[in-house]
Design a protein around this motif. Structure first.
Motif, PDB file in Angstrom:
ATOM      1  N   ARG A  96       0.836  -1.211   0.000  1.00  0.00           N
ATOM      2  CA  ARG A  96       0.000   0.000   0.000  1.00  0.00           C
ATOM      3  C   ARG A  96       0.868   1.258   0.000  1.00  0.00           C
ATOM      4  O   ARG A  96       0.525   2.258  -0.645  1.00  0.00           O
ATOM      5  N   PHE A  97       1.988   1.216   0.712  1.00  0.00           N
ATOM      6  CA  PHE A  97       2.904   2.359   0.697  1.00  0.00           C
ATOM      7  C   PHE A  97       3.454   2.573  -0.714  1.00  0.00           C
ATOM      8  O   PHE A  97       3.485   3.703  -1.224  1.00  0.00           O
ATOM      9  N   LEU A  98       3.885   1.485  -1.344  1.00  0.00           N
ATOM     10  CA  LEU A  98       4.433   1.562  -2.699  1.00  0.00           C
ATOM     11  C   LEU A  98       3.426   2.174  -3.664  1.00  0.00           C
ATOM     12  O   LEU A  98       3.774   3.019  -4.500  1.00  0.00           O
ATOM     13  N   LEU A  99       2.165   1.774  -3.534  1.00  0.00           N
ATOM     14  CA  LEU A  99       1.132   2.186  -4.480  1.00  0.00           C
ATOM     15  C   LEU A  99       0.434   3.491  -4.095  1.00  0.00           C
ATOM     16  O   LEU A  99      -0.467   3.942  -4.802  1.00  0.00           O
ATOM     17  N   TYR A 110      12.424   0.496  -4.072  1.00  0.00           N
ATOM     18  CA  TYR A 110      11.378  -0.026  -3.193  1.00  0.00           C
ATOM     19  C   TYR A 110      10.987  -1.444  -3.609  1.00  0.00           C
ATOM     20  O   TYR A 110      10.723  -2.305  -2.763  1.00  0.00           O
ATOM     21  N   GLN A 111      10.950  -1.676  -4.908  1.00  0.00           N
ATOM     22  CA  GLN A 111      10.635  -3.014  -5.392  1.00  0.00           C
ATOM     23  C   GLN A 111      11.740  -4.000  -5.019  1.00  0.00           C
ATOM     24  O   GLN A 111      11.458  -5.136  -4.610  1.00  0.00           O
ATOM     25  N   GLN A 112      12.985  -3.567  -5.147  1.00  0.00           N
ATOM     26  CA  GLN A 112      14.106  -4.433  -4.766  1.00  0.00           C
ATOM     27  C   GLN A 112      14.064  -4.741  -3.274  1.00  0.00           C
ATOM     28  O   GLN A 112      14.331  -5.874  -2.856  1.00  0.00           O
ATOM     29  N   TRP A 113      13.738  -3.736  -2.497  1.00  0.00           N
ATOM     30  CA  TRP A 113      13.629  -3.913  -1.050  1.00  0.00           C
ATOM     31  C   TRP A 113      12.517  -4.910  -0.717  1.00  0.00           C
ATOM     32  O   TRP A 113      12.699  -5.816   0.105  1.00  0.00           O
ATOM     33  N   PHE A 114      11.366  -4.773  -1.373  1.00  0.00           N
ATOM     34  CA  PHE A 114      10.241  -5.683  -1.142  1.00  0.00           C
ATOM     35  C   PHE A 114      10.617  -7.105  -1.559  1.00  0.00           C
ATOM     36  O   PHE A 114      10.330  -8.072  -0.839  1.00  0.00           O
ATOM     37  N   SER A 152       1.882   3.214 -10.943  1.00  0.00           N
ATOM     38  CA  SER A 152       0.571   2.608 -11.210  1.00  0.00           C
ATOM     39  C   SER A 152       0.549   1.121 -10.869  1.00  0.00           C
ATOM     40  O   SER A 152       1.578   0.442 -10.898  1.00  0.00           O
ATOM     41  N   ARG A 153      -0.644   0.638 -10.595  1.00  0.00           N
ATOM     42  CA  ARG A 153      -0.800  -0.786 -10.261  1.00  0.00           C
ATOM     43  C   ARG A 153      -0.333  -1.674 -11.402  1.00  0.00           C
ATOM     44  O   ARG A 153       0.283  -2.720 -11.179  1.00  0.00           O
ATOM     45  N   TRP A 154      -0.648  -1.283 -12.639  1.00  0.00           N
ATOM     46  CA  TRP A 154      -0.281  -2.127 -13.774  1.00  0.00           C
ATOM     47  C   TRP A 154       1.232  -2.290 -13.877  1.00  0.00           C
ATOM     48  O   TRP A 154       1.729  -3.358 -14.267  1.00  0.00           O
ATOM     49  N   ALA A 155       1.979  -1.241 -13.525  1.00  0.00           N
ATOM     50  CA  ALA A 155       3.440  -1.312 -13.598  1.00  0.00           C
ATOM     51  C   ALA A 155       3.993  -2.239 -12.517  1.00  0.00           C
ATOM     52  O   ALA A 155       4.942  -2.998 -12.754  1.00  0.00           O
ATOM     53  N   VAL A 156       3.407  -2.185 -11.335  1.00  0.00           N
ATOM     54  CA  VAL A 156       3.844  -3.066 -10.249  1.00  0.00           C
ATOM     55  C   VAL A 156       3.561  -4.523 -10.614  1.00  0.00           C
ATOM     56  O   VAL A 156       4.388  -5.413 -10.369  1.00  0.00           O
ATOM     57  N   ILE A 157       2.424  -4.764 -11.239  1.00  0.00           N
ATOM     58  CA  ILE A 157       2.102  -6.135 -11.648  1.00  0.00           C
ATOM     59  C   ILE A 157       3.049  -6.604 -12.750  1.00  0.00           C
ATOM     60  O   ILE A 157       3.479  -7.768 -12.766  1.00  0.00           O
ATOM     61  N   GLY A 158       3.401  -5.711 -13.661  1.00  0.00           N
ATOM     62  CA  GLY A 158       4.383  -6.067 -14.684  1.00  0.00           C
ATOM     63  C   GLY A 158       5.698  -6.492 -14.060  1.00  0.00           C
ATOM     64  O   GLY A 158       6.332  -7.465 -14.499  1.00  0.00           O
TER      65      GLY A 158
END
Length: 296
Positions: A96-99, A110-114, A152-158
Motif C-alpha cells: 500500500r505504501f508503494l502504491l 522499493y521493489q528491490q527492497w520488497f 501505477s498498479r499495472w506497472a507493479v504487476i508487470g
C-alpha cells in the motif's frame, strides 16, 4: 524429526480443510470464485482430488441449495478482505505504501527492497499470484492517486510477473491477473479489478510489446481452455470486461490492441474477431474516428 512434524502439520491442515469444505460448504461458498482458483492447485493431493470431482460431478453432496454447478461460484465475486488474508500484514502495508506514495522513477529501490524481504526464499514464487490478486482487487487507488505521478498498479504487476522464474508460477500469476475477466459481470464486479491487465497490455505496446503479446495469448488460452464446458460463460465475461473498460474510459478504445503493428497480425485478427462476436459488438473506433474525437 522436523520433517515428521511438518508432515503431521500438513496432514492436519488437509484434514481440517476437507472437513470444512465438506461439512460447512455454505460458509466456504462465500469465498466466491477464488475458491475454484485455489482448489485447482491442490488436485494433486488425493483428498482434494476427490473433493474436486464431487464439486464437478456431484454437487448435491455438499447439501447447499445455492450450489448446483461451478458457474454458481464463478458468478460470485470474491470479497476483497479474503484476498487480503492471503498475504501478511507487513506485505500489505508495504504494498500500500508503494502504491500510494512512491513516484515513478523511484520505484525500483522499493521493489528491490520488497523482493529481498519477501520474494528471496525458496518457494516464494507461490506468493506472487496472491500479491497480484491483492493489487487487483484489494487496493483501489483514489482518483487523486491515479492522476498523480505515483507508480501505477499495472506497472507493479508487470514487475511481479518478471519476478516469476518458473513458467508454472508465471502462468498462475497471469491467471490471478485475468481471473475476474473470465466471469466479469458489470452488475456485481468492479472495473478496477480488471483495469490493471488492460493498462499493462496497452501501455507495454511501445517498449515492451512482448509483454502485450504474451498477455493477449494467455487471455485467449484461458477463454478457450480454462473451462471448456462453460466456455460461453467465460466468453461473455471477457467480452463484458472489454466493453466496460471502453465505456468507463479505462482506455479510450481498443484500437491500440487491434491495430498496432508491434503486435502480431494473427493476434490482432483474433482479438478483432473475438470482439465482434458479441451481440452488440465491442466498440473499436478507427484511427480516423479517434482523430476526429481528439479534435473535438
Amino acid at each position: 524429526m522436523g520433517s515428521i512434524k511438518m508432515d503431521e502439520l500438513k496432514r492436519m491442515e488437509i484434514d481440517f480443510c476437507i472437513k470444512a469444505l465438506r461439512q460447512s460448504f455454505d460458509l466456504c461458498f462465500r469465498i466466491g470464485r477464488d475458491l475454484v482458483r485455489l482448489l485447482q492447485d491442490l488436485v494433486h493431493i488425493p483428498e482434494f482430488r476427490d473433493l474436486w470431482k464431487d464439486l464437478l460431478f456431484d454437487p448435491t453432496k455438499f447439501k447447499f441449495m445455492g450450489f448446483n454447478d461451478f458457474s454458481d461460484l464463478y458468478r460470485l465475486k470474491t470479497p476483497s478482505h479474503y484476498l487480503s488474508l492471503r498475504i501478511t500484514p507487513e506485505m500489505e502495508t508495504q504494498l500500500r505504501f508503494l502504491l500510494t506514495h512512491v513516484k515513478w522513477g523511484s520505484q525500483k529501490r522499493y521493489q528491490q527492497w520488497f523482493a529481498k524481504k519477501h520474494l528471496n526464499w525458496p518457494s516464494s514464487e507461490t506468493l506472487i499470484p496472491d500479491i497480484v490478486r491483492f493489487v487487483c482487487c484489494s487496493h483501489h487507488p483514489s482518483n487523486e492517486i491515479i492522476q498523480s505521478n505515483v507508480i501505477s498498479r499495472w506497472a507493479v504487476i508487470g514487475w511481479l510477473l518478471k519476478c516469476c522464474k518458473r513458467s508454472y508460477f508465471e502462468a498462475n500469476a497471469k491467471l490471478a491477473l485475468f481471473y475476474d475477466w473470465l466471469f466479469f459481470d458489470e452488475k456485481v464486479d468492479n472495473v478496477m479489478n480488471v483495469e490493471p491487465a488492460m493498462l499493462l497490455m496497452v501501455n507495454s505496446i511501445t517498449q515492451y510489446a512482448e509483454i502485450t503479446h504474451t498477455l493477449m495469448e494467455f487471455l485467449f488460452l484461458l477463454v478457450d481452455n480454462y473451462d471448456a464446458e462453460r466456455r460461453e460463460v467465460i466468453v461473455r465475461g471477457a467480452l463484458s470486461a472489454f466493453d466496460v473498460m471502453v465505456r468507463r474510459g479505462v482506455v479510450s478504445s481498443l484500437e491500440p490492441l487491434t491495430s498496432s503493428e508491434l503486435i502480431s497480425p494473427l493476434l490482432r485478427e483474433k482479438l478483432s474477431s473475438f470482439l465482434s462476436s458479441s451481440s452488440g459488438g465491442v466498440s473499436i473506433p478507427s484511427q480516423e474516428e479517434e482523430s476526429a474525437e481528439n479534435k473535438c
